[in-house]
Design an enzyme around this catalytic site. Structure first.
Site, PDB file in Angstrom:
ATOM      1  N   HIS A  92      -5.177  -3.110   6.450  1.00 61.51           N
ATOM      2  CA  HIS A  92      -4.236  -3.765   5.475  1.00 61.51           C
ATOM      3  C   HIS A  92      -5.823  -4.019   4.250  1.00 61.51           C
ATOM      4  CE1 HIS A  92      -2.769  -4.991   1.668  1.00 61.51           C
ATOM      5  NE2 HIS A  92      -2.944  -5.904   1.973  1.00 61.51           N
ATOM      6  N   ASP A 147       1.098  -1.306   0.338  1.00 68.70           N
ATOM      7  CA  ASP A 147      -0.217   0.350   0.163  1.00 68.70           C
ATOM      8  C   ASP A 147       0.920   1.377  -0.189  1.00 68.70           C
ATOM      9  OD1 ASP A 147      -2.559  -1.585   0.489  1.00 68.70           O
ATOM     10  OD2 ASP A 147      -1.229  -1.984   2.341  1.00 68.70           O
TER      11      ASP A 147
END
Lengths: 305, 305
Positions: free
Chosen positions: A159, A131
């Site tokens: 996440h 990410d």
């Protein structure tokens, strides 16, 4: 399960029905003629795979299937990560660094850690570097600079699609000058809107296009994450990783695996402190924390069951 | 088709029905946040993909399907590599370095080269580095040393099961001392038997185990090959690559793409000369040359048709 010995011992998870395929992966590793690779031990036995590990990369988990409820998904994964945590406790070195990649990564990591009480909680982390890299690259493309000209983006929280990619403290180097990412991008509505949702939804977008999950970019992020644990973060830069929350840092509830900005030195991470958090950020950081609290509380009922 | 611009422009092939998947590959590349990657241009148009290329990696070819005759396979691939050669001729820089990976790689490479007459034949090569790496690693495992302690193996001929992996001039470094691979292995029947067939049949063995072709090891070999073209081979070491045969070097017929031992400097390769060839090697080098002559002659009938 595949214990690849370099100067360090590391491990990634395999299940019995996949052993013939694993033989093919072993051949692939041999055929790379990697100069640092000393030995590959394919196995589905935890006592072999976890023995004396320096590093464990737990990539296998139960994926969400059509019609599966969140609760059932958590239950299946608690069973997997409890087993792996117990195996770490029993067979790995106490200094082992454990990276959990299999989703839901944060909660799986928490379960593994709680199942290995004699290994310091600081040795466990989960992957939000993918990410982080995505956020970095989105800003870089927007500004028209290489991705390494963007530093100090932060991924906060889970996440999952509630994660908060935050560029309030990010720096862009353009024409040799460092400027705040908000000034370089000069489009607040994009940074507070599409930028965030693009990073949050990127995994799904990749699956939609490729008909397969992220592979190369996830592998790259795993390498970045482990390299930084071993060799440290560059001066003046931080990275994002899911780590054990304690001391109510940035108002995040304790006893979660929550992604923070961290600097790493001598194989130890430290949360970057003193970053100013505005109301916009606060709301998003709390929302992803709330999701993690709920995941944890559900998972813990299965752990103690 | 995907033109990835770094400081150099490079290209790999894609066909129209795969364009949606290619979007996913572009996302994967972006999400890697690679510091040297400047731009990725996904396209199925040769005039876009081949424009001003410094490097072309031709990975796409027609694979052999059940019941397909060798002749039909060659015909389909001549059509593909003629088109790509003509596009190189028309759009790429004359200094472009072209690596052909798609099988039958040697003959595909020859067809591409013949279809781009204004680009020097020396700029074309086909991949036998994967075979080279496999040979290196097989010897290394047998002797119990890391793969970079084995140097100067040679792959002669076709990237097919007739290839000849030759370790008569290979050197193993063990306990700080350099010794001939034949002495280090000390098992002539293995080196002249199972070793050769293992390397020759390795691709099929990987497919059998993984149910998928070599991927990671092929990508690693492509990187090794291109890096050595750009930055040269280390002093005292050679690598294997399929290159245009001329001057009857080592008795190999001219006008083939045949894998030789080469040293590279300033982006130019030179065949390593003066290696002694015994009768055993001679027979195997001639057999793989004969296969390539036959492939070429069949392919050329399609090229001129």
């Amino acid at each position: 399960m595949c214990s690849a010995r370099t100067s360090q011992s590391s491990w990634c998870s395999w299940i019995t029905p996949m052993l013939p395929v694993l033989d093919g992966v072993v051949m692939e590793l041999q055929d790379c003629a990697l100069p640092l690779l000393r030995e590959v031990i394919p196995t589905d036995k935890v006592e072999v795979g976890f023995k004396d590990l320096d590093a464990a990369i737990l990539v296998g988990s139960m994926p969400r299937k059509e019609g599966m409820e969140r609760k059932d998904l958590l239950k299946a994964n608690v069973a997997i990560f409890k087993t792996q945590g117990e195996a770490l406790e029993k067979y790995a070195k106490k200094t082992v660094k454990v990276l959990v990649v299999g989703n839901p990564a944060n909660t799986n990591c928490l379960i593994a850690s709680k199942s290995a009480p004699s290994i310091p909680k600081e040795n466990f982390s989960c992957l939000t570097r993918l990410d982080h890299n995505r956020a970095r690259s989105q800003v870089a493309m927007r500004v028209g600079v290489p991705s390494d000209s963007v530093k100090n983006v932060t991924i906060w929280g889970n996440h999952s699609s509630t994660q908060y990619p935050d560029v309030h403290h990010a720096i862009v180097t353009r024409n040799g000058k460092e400027i705040a990412a908000f000034d370089a991008v000069n489009d607040e509505s994009w940074l507070k809107g599409d930028f965030i949702s693009t990073v949050q939804q990127r995994g799904a977008a990749v699956i939609k296009a490729r008909k397969l999950s992220s592979a190369m970019s996830a592998a790259k992020a795993i390498c970045d994450h482990m390299r930084d644990i071993w060799f440290g973060t560059p001066d003046g830069e931080w990275v994002s990783m899911g780590i054990y929350s304690s001391g109510n840092s940035y108002g995040v509830p304790d006893d979660l695996m929550y992604s923070f900005p961290v600097k790493i030195k001598n194989k130890s991470w430290k949360v970057v402190d003193g970053l100013s958090i505005n109301d916009f950020s606060r709301g998003k950081m709390d929302a992803t924390a709330a999701e993690l609290v709920e995941e944890r509380d559900t998972a813990l009922t299965f752990l103690s069951a």
